[in-house]
Enzyme design. Structure first.
Site, short mmCIF file in Angstrom:
data_model
loop_
_atom_site.label_atom_id
_atom_site.label_comp_id
_atom_site.label_asym_id
_atom_site.label_seq_id
_atom_site.Cartn_x
_atom_site.Cartn_y
_atom_site.Cartn_z
N HIS A 204 7.81 40.09 35.36
CA HIS A 204 7.94 39.04 36.38
C HIS A 204 8.44 37.72 35.78
O HIS A 204 9.41 37.13 36.25
CB HIS A 204 6.57 38.85 37.05
CG HIS A 204 6.54 37.80 38.11
ND1 HIS A 204 6.52 38.09 39.45
CD2 HIS A 204 6.52 36.45 38.04
CE1 HIS A 204 6.50 36.98 40.16
NE2 HIS A 204 6.49 35.95 39.31
N GLU A 205 7.77 37.27 34.74
CA GLU A 205 8.10 35.93 34.21
C GLU A 205 9.46 35.93 33.51
O GLU A 205 10.17 34.94 33.56
CB GLU A 205 6.99 35.45 33.27
CG GLU A 205 5.62 35.30 33.93
CD GLU A 205 5.59 34.26 35.05
OE1 GLU A 205 6.47 33.39 35.09
OE2 GLU A 205 4.69 34.35 35.90
N HIS A 208 12.00 35.37 36.12
CA HIS A 208 12.20 33.94 36.42
C HIS A 208 13.11 33.29 35.36
O HIS A 208 13.94 32.45 35.67
CB HIS A 208 10.86 33.21 36.42
CG HIS A 208 10.03 33.43 37.66
ND1 HIS A 208 10.59 33.55 38.91
CD2 HIS A 208 8.69 33.53 37.83
CE1 HIS A 208 9.62 33.73 39.80
NE2 HIS A 208 8.46 33.73 39.17
N HIS A 214 11.16 34.26 43.61
CA HIS A 214 10.22 35.22 44.19
C HIS A 214 10.90 36.04 45.28
O HIS A 214 11.64 35.50 46.10
CB HIS A 214 8.99 34.49 44.75
CG HIS A 214 8.06 34.06 43.67
ND1 HIS A 214 7.31 32.92 43.73
CD2 HIS A 214 7.75 34.65 42.48
CE1 HIS A 214 6.59 32.81 42.61
NE2 HIS A 214 6.85 33.85 41.85
N CYS A 215 10.61 37.32 45.26
CA CYS A 215 11.26 38.26 46.18
C CYS A 215 10.53 38.26 47.52
O CYS A 215 9.30 38.37 47.57
CB CYS A 215 11.23 39.66 45.56
SG CYS A 215 11.98 40.90 46.61
N CYS A 220 7.69 44.22 45.38
CA CYS A 220 8.56 44.11 44.20
C CYS A 220 7.80 43.38 43.10
O CYS A 220 6.93 42.55 43.37
CB CYS A 220 9.79 43.30 44.62
SG CYS A 220 10.94 42.83 43.30
N CYS A 239 12.78 45.66 43.17
CA CYS A 239 13.38 46.26 44.37
C CYS A 239 14.90 46.29 44.20
O CYS A 239 15.44 45.67 43.27
CB CYS A 239 12.96 45.45 45.60
SG CYS A 239 13.88 43.91 45.77
N CYS A 242 16.61 42.74 43.93
CA CYS A 242 16.44 42.05 42.64
C CYS A 242 17.13 42.81 41.51
O CYS A 242 17.68 42.20 40.59
CB CYS A 242 14.94 41.88 42.35
SG CYS A 242 14.11 40.79 43.53
ZN LIG Z 1 6.51 33.96 39.81
ZN LIG Z 2 12.72 42.17 44.79
#
Ligand SMILES: [Zn+2]
Ligand SMILES: [Zn+2]
Length: 286
Positions: A204-205, A208, A214-215, A220, A239, A242
């Protein structure tokens, strides 16, 4: 408004045409974002969707031929289990982003200066100030071929005296970040959950760091989360929306990425994740 060269727009359009069909094959495997419930991220932080075109035009951080290594720096004193989870996250990042990942020499807790620490005023828990990590520790240690440098730490983090804590923080201009595993539970008692949480924060990070917001399209790994239970309910994979952004950014072969992730999940014993990636590979073949 920024002036975008006409040729650039043509190239992006052709690319988009090809990729739309590829990623559409994956869409049936992915669930929509769950409906809002009180207290969840979407209820408290309404965010606009980021389309593929908005992503491209935002000019995200991208790897280049001479700057394409993700570096990981262990910061603090890890337990054996915590260290193993961080080493697993390095392998995961390599498969997930299809980029080389290298470790830098660790920095021990004894090297953290007193002024970078506090005791949480409400709980008394020792915490480390993210600004010291992002502004002082990491930039001089970032190698010239680094697309990003990430510190993993077992320390609890705070970004500002007014905040209670934060799981992680990044500086996109410096391409450095720090992520904490402090609140991911006891890795000796709940190893699979601890490892999955560590992988999830890494995926996740770093997303970024590469400009993914953010999705809001699907369930996701890039969904925002307000709590560990909310994060635990979210998948470990991108997903199709993304994934398309990331594929454009890094330029990897999507099937090769799936094969890398499948092998990682197999070795790591993450059977649910391995099965999902197998389904994704099959969907691409149809
Ligand atoms: Zn985040
Ligand atoms: Zn996504």
């Amino acid at each position: 408004m920024a002036v975008v060269p006409r040729l650039f727009l043509v190239c992006v359009s052709l690319l988009g045409c090809v990729c739309t069909k590829l990623f559409a094959k994956l869409a049936p495997l992915h669930r929509p974002l769950p409906l809002k419930t009180p207290g969840d991220w979407v209820s408290e932080h309404p965010e606009p969707a980021q389309s593929f075109w908005q992503y491209v035009q935002a000019g995200p951080v991208r790897p280049s031929a001479t700057r394409r290594v993700i570096y990981v720096l262990p910061l603090g004193d890890f337990s054996v289990e915590q260290r193993a989870a961080v080493e697993s996250a390095q392998l995961f990042l390599a498969a997930f982003y299809q980029l080389p990942v290298k470790a830098l020499p660790a920095v021990a807790a004894s090297e953290i200066p007193g002024e970078a620490r506090r005791k949480n005023p409400a709980t008394g828990q020792p915490q480390l100030h993210t600004s010291w990590v992002l502004d002082t520790l990491l930039p001089p240690r970032r190698p010239t071929d680094a697309v990003a440098l990430i510190a993993f730490t077992p320390e609890d983090l705070y970004p500002d005296p007014a905040w209670n804590f934060v799981f992680g923080q990044a500086s996109l201009t410096e391409r450095v970040g720090v992520w904490s595993v402090n609140r991911f539970g006891d890795p000796a008692k709940e190893k699979p959950l601890f490892v999955t949480r560590t992988l999830k924060v890494a995926g996740h990070e770093m997303g970024h760091m590469f400009g993914l917001r953010h999705c809001t399209a699907h369930s996701c790994v890039m969904n925002g989360s307000n709590s560990l239970p909310e994060s635990d309910s979210q998948p470990l994979e991108l997903c199709p929306v993304c994934l398309r952004k990331l594929q454009w950014n890094v330029g990897f072969d999507v099937s090769a990425r799936f094969r890398g992730l499948r092998d990682f999940h197999k070795v790591s014993g993450l059977e649910g994740e391995r099965g999902f990636i197998e389904q994704s590979l099959k969907a691409l073949e149809n």
